[in-house]
Scaffold this motif. Structure first.
Motif, PDB file in Angstrom:
ATOM      1  N   LEU A 179       2.832 -13.605   2.770  1.00  0.00           N
ATOM      2  CA  LEU A 179       2.156 -12.503   2.011  1.00  0.00           C
ATOM      3  C   LEU A 179       1.680 -11.378   3.283  1.00  0.00           C
ATOM      4  O   LEU A 179       1.741 -10.402   2.774  1.00  0.00           O
ATOM      5  CB  LEU A 179       0.869 -13.186   1.557  1.00  0.00           C
ATOM      6  CG  LEU A 179       0.897 -14.126   0.052  1.00  0.00           C
ATOM      7  CD1 LEU A 179      -0.358 -14.722  -0.420  1.00  0.00           C
ATOM      8  CD2 LEU A 179       1.429 -13.094  -1.090  1.00  0.00           C
ATOM      9  N   HIS A 180       1.247 -11.983   4.145  1.00  0.00           N
ATOM     10  CA  HIS A 180       0.910 -10.975   5.321  1.00  0.00           C
ATOM     11  C   HIS A 180       2.092 -10.073   5.527  1.00  0.00           C
ATOM     12  O   HIS A 180       1.674  -8.782   5.785  1.00  0.00           O
ATOM     13  CB  HIS A 180       0.108 -11.664   6.480  1.00  0.00           C
ATOM     14  CG  HIS A 180      -1.281 -12.116   6.281  1.00  0.00           C
ATOM     15  ND1 HIS A 180      -2.190 -11.050   5.889  1.00  0.00           N
ATOM     16  CD2 HIS A 180      -1.719 -13.304   6.102  1.00  0.00           C
ATOM     17  CE1 HIS A 180      -3.462 -11.832   5.903  1.00  0.00           C
ATOM     18  NE2 HIS A 180      -3.134 -13.282   6.044  1.00  0.00           N
ATOM     19  N   TYR A 181       2.992 -10.826   6.009  1.00  0.00           N
ATOM     20  CA  TYR A 181       4.384 -10.038   6.278  1.00  0.00           C
ATOM     21  C   TYR A 181       4.707  -9.175   5.302  1.00  0.00           C
ATOM     22  O   TYR A 181       5.127  -7.914   5.401  1.00  0.00           O
ATOM     23  CB  TYR A 181       5.455 -10.898   6.631  1.00  0.00           C
ATOM     24  CG  TYR A 181       6.698 -10.458   6.933  1.00  0.00           C
ATOM     25  CD1 TYR A 181       7.106 -10.022   8.032  1.00  0.00           C
ATOM     26  CD2 TYR A 181       7.583 -10.522   6.016  1.00  0.00           C
ATOM     27  CE1 TYR A 181       8.077  -9.091   8.530  1.00  0.00           C
ATOM     28  CE2 TYR A 181       8.816  -9.832   6.127  1.00  0.00           C
ATOM     29  CZ  TYR A 181       9.132  -9.476   7.520  1.00  0.00           C
ATOM     30  OH  TYR A 181      10.382  -8.891   7.536  1.00  0.00           O
ATOM     31  N   HIS A 182       4.975  -9.498   3.969  1.00  0.00           N
ATOM     32  CA  HIS A 182       5.512  -8.623   2.904  1.00  0.00           C
ATOM     33  C   HIS A 182       4.421  -7.482   2.608  1.00  0.00           C
ATOM     34  O   HIS A 182       4.755  -6.516   2.368  1.00  0.00           O
ATOM     35  CB  HIS A 182       5.996  -9.393   1.895  1.00  0.00           C
ATOM     36  CG  HIS A 182       7.132 -10.206   2.005  1.00  0.00           C
ATOM     37  ND1 HIS A 182       8.321  -9.600   1.972  1.00  0.00           N
ATOM     38  CD2 HIS A 182       7.441 -11.527   2.234  1.00  0.00           C
ATOM     39  CE1 HIS A 182       9.442 -10.184   2.468  1.00  0.00           C
ATOM     40  NE2 HIS A 182       8.687 -11.623   2.144  1.00  0.00           N
ATOM     41  N   ARG A 183       3.187  -7.785   2.539  1.00  0.00           N
ATOM     42  CA  ARG A 183       2.333  -6.875   2.184  1.00  0.00           C
ATOM     43  C   ARG A 183       2.497  -5.814   3.227  1.00  0.00           C
ATOM     44  O   ARG A 183       2.046  -4.649   3.152  1.00  0.00           O
ATOM     45  CB  ARG A 183       0.541  -7.427   2.388  1.00  0.00           C
ATOM     46  CG  ARG A 183      -0.526  -6.328   2.093  1.00  0.00           C
ATOM     47  CD  ARG A 183      -1.536  -7.266   1.888  1.00  0.00           C
ATOM     48  NE  ARG A 183      -2.072  -7.747   2.937  1.00  0.00           N
ATOM     49  CZ  ARG A 183      -2.860  -8.626   3.244  1.00  0.00           C
ATOM     50  NH1 ARG A 183      -3.708  -9.041   2.041  1.00  0.00           N
ATOM     51  NH2 ARG A 183      -3.459  -8.974   4.279  1.00  0.00           N
ATOM     52  N   GLY A 184       2.356  -6.127   4.378  1.00  0.00           N
ATOM     53  CA  GLY A 184       2.527  -5.153   5.753  1.00  0.00           C
ATOM     54  C   GLY A 184       3.821  -4.257   5.649  1.00  0.00           C
ATOM     55  O   GLY A 184       3.849  -3.048   6.146  1.00  0.00           O
ATOM     56  N   LYS A 185       4.571  -4.498   4.718  1.00  0.00           N
ATOM     57  CA  LYS A 185       6.000  -3.966   4.497  1.00  0.00           C
ATOM     58  C   LYS A 185       5.962  -3.413   3.147  1.00  0.00           C
ATOM     59  O   LYS A 185       6.909  -2.846   2.817  1.00  0.00           O
ATOM     60  CB  LYS A 185       7.190  -4.523   4.744  1.00  0.00           C
ATOM     61  CG  LYS A 185       7.232  -5.388   6.086  1.00  0.00           C
ATOM     62  CD  LYS A 185       8.568  -6.134   6.446  1.00  0.00           C
ATOM     63  CE  LYS A 185       9.759  -5.123   6.408  1.00  0.00           C
ATOM     64  NZ  LYS A 185      10.853  -5.447   7.117  1.00  0.00           N
ATOM     65  N   ASP A 186       4.740  -3.276   2.290  1.00  0.00           N
ATOM     66  CA  ASP A 186       4.531  -2.804   1.097  1.00  0.00           C
ATOM     67  C   ASP A 186       5.803  -3.572   0.064  1.00  0.00           C
ATOM     68  O   ASP A 186       6.284  -2.611  -0.734  1.00  0.00           O
ATOM     69  CB  ASP A 186       4.823  -1.217   0.885  1.00  0.00           C
ATOM     70  CG  ASP A 186       3.648  -0.520   1.595  1.00  0.00           C
ATOM     71  OD1 ASP A 186       2.449  -0.933   1.520  1.00  0.00           O
ATOM     72  OD2 ASP A 186       3.718   0.705   1.963  1.00  0.00           O
ATOM     73  N   GLN A 187       5.863  -4.757   0.407  1.00  0.00           N
ATOM     74  CA  GLN A 187       6.646  -5.437  -0.425  1.00  0.00           C
ATOM     75  C   GLN A 187       5.924  -6.666  -0.997  1.00  0.00           C
ATOM     76  O   GLN A 187       4.786  -6.943  -0.896  1.00  0.00           O
ATOM     77  CB  GLN A 187       7.668  -6.381   0.467  1.00  0.00           C
ATOM     78  CG  GLN A 187       8.630  -4.962   1.206  1.00  0.00           C
ATOM     79  CD  GLN A 187       9.659  -5.722   1.891  1.00  0.00           C
ATOM     80  OE1 GLN A 187       9.602  -6.623   2.659  1.00  0.00           O
ATOM     81  NE2 GLN A 187      10.760  -5.136   2.390  1.00  0.00           N
ATOM     82  N   LEU A 188       6.772  -7.375  -1.934  1.00  0.00           N
ATOM     83  CA  LEU A 188       6.184  -8.642  -2.451  1.00  0.00           C
ATOM     84  C   LEU A 188       6.939  -9.850  -2.177  1.00  0.00           C
ATOM     85  O   LEU A 188       8.135  -9.701  -1.784  1.00  0.00           O
ATOM     86  CB  LEU A 188       5.999  -8.525  -4.087  1.00  0.00           C
ATOM     87  CG  LEU A 188       5.220  -7.492  -4.515  1.00  0.00           C
ATOM     88  CD1 LEU A 188       5.528  -7.378  -6.271  1.00  0.00           C
ATOM     89  CD2 LEU A 188       3.900  -7.760  -4.471  1.00  0.00           C
ATOM     90  N   ASN A 217      11.059  -4.809  -2.711  1.00  0.00           N
ATOM     91  CA  ASN A 217      10.211  -3.486  -2.896  1.00  0.00           C
ATOM     92  C   ASN A 217       9.300  -3.822  -4.268  1.00  0.00           C
ATOM     93  O   ASN A 217      10.090  -4.325  -5.313  1.00  0.00           O
ATOM     94  CB  ASN A 217      11.183  -2.545  -3.319  1.00  0.00           C
ATOM     95  CG  ASN A 217      11.839  -2.489  -1.741  1.00  0.00           C
ATOM     96  OD1 ASN A 217      11.279  -2.074  -0.873  1.00  0.00           O
ATOM     97  ND2 ASN A 217      13.032  -1.929  -1.873  1.00  0.00           N
ATOM     98  N   ILE A 218       8.386  -3.055  -4.197  1.00  0.00           N
ATOM     99  CA  ILE A 218       7.173  -3.011  -5.097  1.00  0.00           C
ATOM    100  C   ILE A 218       7.977  -2.494  -6.571  1.00  0.00           C
ATOM    101  O   ILE A 218       7.854  -2.939  -7.902  1.00  0.00           O
ATOM    102  CB  ILE A 218       5.891  -2.494  -5.023  1.00  0.00           C
ATOM    103  CG1 ILE A 218       5.363  -3.630  -4.019  1.00  0.00           C
ATOM    104  CG2 ILE A 218       4.945  -2.258  -6.071  1.00  0.00           C
ATOM    105  CD1 ILE A 218       4.126  -2.829  -3.273  1.00  0.00           C
ATOM    106  N   ASP A 219       8.782  -1.222  -6.231  1.00  0.00           N
ATOM    107  CA  ASP A 219       9.143  -0.484  -7.195  1.00  0.00           C
ATOM    108  C   ASP A 219      10.285  -1.581  -7.950  1.00  0.00           C
ATOM    109  O   ASP A 219      10.503  -1.274  -9.265  1.00  0.00           O
ATOM    110  CB  ASP A 219      10.264   0.575  -6.917  1.00  0.00           C
ATOM    111  CG  ASP A 219       8.944   1.567  -6.271  1.00  0.00           C
ATOM    112  OD1 ASP A 219       7.985   1.945  -6.899  1.00  0.00           O
ATOM    113  OD2 ASP A 219       9.491   2.584  -5.406  1.00  0.00           O
TER     114      ASP A 219
END
Length: 71
Positions: A36-45, A61-63
């Protein structure tokens, strides 16, 4: 009151059997807090937000997530 954010996981339990990520080279596989920390830092899920078919695209990607949910 200021919230202190820690990048360290306080309660790490490796949960390989529950992790839906199919990326075999992932060092965070089964360690949800690190993932979660890794993907949150990249604006990902992380993979657990996607269906099995969507996850196999490795598009975090969140989009992409929103696009899949709007269908």
């Amino acid at each position: 009151m200021k919230t202190v954010r820690s990048d360290k996981c306080n309660n790490v339990e490796k949960e390989d059997f529950k992790c839906p990520c199919t990326y075999t080279g992932c060092s965070r596989h089964g360690i949800c807090c690190e993932c979660l920390h890794y993907h949150r830092g990249k604006d990902q899920l992380p993979a657990c937000y996607f269906t099995a078919e969507q996850e196999k695209t490795y598009n975090r990607n969140i989009d992409f997530f929103i696009e899949c949910r709007d269908k």
